[in-house]
Design a protein around this motif. Sequence first.
Motif, short mmCIF file in Angstrom:
data_model
loop_
_atom_site.label_atom_id
_atom_site.label_comp_id
_atom_site.label_asym_id
_atom_site.label_seq_id
_atom_site.Cartn_x
_atom_site.Cartn_y
_atom_site.Cartn_z
N THR A 102 80.85 25.67 80.99
CA THR A 102 81.77 24.72 81.87
C THR A 102 82.97 24.22 80.77
N CYS A 103 82.19 23.87 79.32
CA CYS A 103 83.64 23.11 78.76
C CYS A 103 83.12 23.02 77.66
N HIS A 104 83.59 22.92 76.70
CA HIS A 104 83.90 23.19 74.83
C HIS A 104 84.20 21.93 73.80
N ASP A 105 83.88 22.19 72.92
CA ASP A 105 84.56 21.30 71.91
C ASP A 105 84.49 21.20 70.54
N GLY A 121 78.64 23.91 76.31
CA GLY A 121 78.33 23.49 77.91
C GLY A 121 78.10 24.27 78.82
N PHE A 122 76.88 25.11 79.32
CA PHE A 122 76.72 25.77 80.54
C PHE A 122 76.08 25.01 81.72
N SER A 123 76.70 25.45 82.70
CA SER A 123 76.57 25.84 84.40
C SER A 123 74.94 25.75 84.69
N ALA A 124 73.88 25.61 83.27
CA ALA A 124 72.65 25.99 84.04
C ALA A 124 71.56 24.59 82.94
N GLY A 125 72.68 23.43 82.77
CA GLY A 125 72.73 22.41 81.06
C GLY A 125 72.40 22.53 79.72
N LEU A 146 64.22 20.94 79.57
CA LEU A 146 64.02 20.16 79.44
C LEU A 146 64.44 18.83 79.91
N ILE A 147 65.76 18.13 79.04
CA ILE A 147 65.72 17.51 79.13
C ILE A 147 66.80 17.35 80.40
N ASP A 148 67.93 17.47 80.52
CA ASP A 148 68.79 17.84 82.39
C ASP A 148 69.06 19.39 82.44
N LYS A 149 68.71 19.44 83.69
CA LYS A 149 68.00 21.13 84.53
C LYS A 149 70.09 20.95 85.11
N SER A 150 70.77 20.07 85.33
CA SER A 150 72.05 20.21 85.92
C SER A 150 72.98 20.63 85.18
N ARG A 151 74.55 21.00 85.56
CA ARG A 151 75.22 21.66 85.24
C ARG A 151 75.99 20.26 83.88
N VAL A 152 75.98 20.99 82.70
CA VAL A 152 76.89 19.96 81.30
C VAL A 152 78.87 19.59 82.06
N THR A 153 78.86 18.81 83.00
CA THR A 153 80.76 18.18 83.23
C THR A 153 80.92 18.59 81.90
N CYS A 154 81.08 17.76 80.61
CA CYS A 154 81.95 17.65 79.47
C CYS A 154 81.25 17.30 78.07
N VAL A 155 81.51 17.85 77.12
CA VAL A 155 80.84 17.71 76.23
C VAL A 155 81.62 17.23 74.80
N LYS A 156 81.10 16.27 73.90
CA LYS A 156 82.54 16.23 72.45
C LYS A 156 81.22 15.25 71.75
N TRP A 157 82.91 15.80 70.71
CA TRP A 157 81.71 15.36 69.11
C TRP A 157 81.94 13.90 69.64
#
Length: 569
Positions: A102-105, A121-125, A146-157
């Motif tokens: 879904t996103c990358h950085d 980041g992936f749609s399954a979390g 186990l931390i979050d089951k929802s879609r990753v919307t944004c990931v950044k260093w």
Amino acid sequence: MATEGGGKEMNEIKTQFTTREGLYKLLPHSEYSRPNRVPFNSQGSNPVRVSFVNLNDQSGNGDRLCFNVGRELYFYIYKGVRKAADLSKPIDKRIYKGTQPTCHDFNHLTATAESVSLLVGFSAGQVQLIDPIKKETSKLFNEERLIDKSRVTCVKWVPGSESLFLVAHSSGAMYLYNVEHTCGTAAPHYQLLKQGDSFAVHTCKSKSTRNPLLKWTVGEGALNEFAFSPDGKFLACVSQDGFLRVFGFDSVELHGSMKSYFGGLLCVCWSPDGKYLVTGGEDDLVTVWSFVDCRVIARGHGHKSWVSVVAFDPYTTSVEESDPMEFSGSDEDFQDLLHFGRDRANSTQSRLSKRNSTESRPVSVTYRFGSVGQDTQLCLWDLTEDILFPHQPLSRARTHTNVMNATSPPSGSTGNSVTTPGNSAPPPLPRSNSLPHSTVSSAGSKSNVADGAIASGVSKFATLSLHDRKDRHHEKDHKRNHSMGHISSKSSDKLNLVTKTKTDPAKTLGTPLCPRMEDVPLLEPLICKKIAHERLTVLIFLEDCIVTACQEGFICTWGRPGKVVSFNP
């Protein structure tokens, strides 16, 4: 494909457009996509995203490009305006099963010709750390969800860090990870660290340090995007509840907030000097927010559907002083701002901050930003002096407004400042040589000037209503009459649950949190062009080109004026 001008057919796709700088041209040979060049059937798929990194190699061809299309992830050499794209030779290609990227950085700090760290980041979390040069998969985070089951919307260093990264989810939570730490085999237990209106931050309770280091719960609904300020000290978040919230990243304090006109906010970006933010969302508007004053200073209307990406153009943003012997900003002075590193932003911040210095000569500032939307249109916007500094006559176009008179409305104004319920109209601003704007690095400085509703003859927008500004040092103890977005400094004395503060849009409209349309300047786009058949999902400004992408999976390169070279495909 039709060029600019000519007929007005609905499906006419523009391949060039002209601004004051000159002609921008689409470079068909510099188009990147899946190797077969077949349009991707995007129904129900996650947005196509693009990430760039420069490997700092000696060849002069160090740019690399990563993009996701459906279940696929590609990593190419990016040749830009110089050479045609060779789609037959991706450096790395991955196809995922059961989940979609879904996103990358990229980590710009650690990138070399031999190795690069890419977060996906992936749609399954889950979040994956890969090296597309070495073709290694070094780690998988939140693997068991186990931390979050929802879609990753944004990931950044995290800016300036080789190991810390931040991940946002559609659950409305954000998590801080360290690549060196593991995630544990059971769901994490949390301990409250800090709480404020509509947000809470927890630490992870465990005997040994493990991921996530922090959990942020922000607003209601999905957290759609976040962006670090150029100096890395502040974090801007936009959520499905329609709020922009800006936090001190290390202090975990809420600096300020804003509400969309309606609907969710989908995207956010910082100006190169960190003084302004632009958001876009489901109200089809772009909204400009002042970091220093914590208020909306303009809105822009040009899109006919949701705005999916906003971005500043650091190469066209310009600073010019009226005295030619002093510094005169050029496009090249902004080139280091592309990655918005802490160190790289300092020089341009100081140049832009000269606009507010009492010692410097008058400075002309123009910020360029762009937006793309689900209406398949690209809009470019200029943020100019009359919008940024409505109280002050311009150095180049003196007005007849009597701004020295602090007791009566300026001449030429209507004199009827707009007021919000419960607020009397603030007095006009006493004039001095400097405006009550401080540089981005001085968010903690003491500037207790009350903004006034000064009607300026410079623009057609006569009456801007500005809320009183308190001493910035004490802002965390201060709540505006209608704002729900300010943190109480006594964090955990009373546990105000995050879900408790639901906001009625009708109560925020007409307040500083969300001014009415007629209360702030309305920008018109410099250009507004249909450039794709499917919704646009990417807008990136590079030194010699603009990069856009649509949901069909085509990444397009638009050569800047004078930057296009002839090459054989």
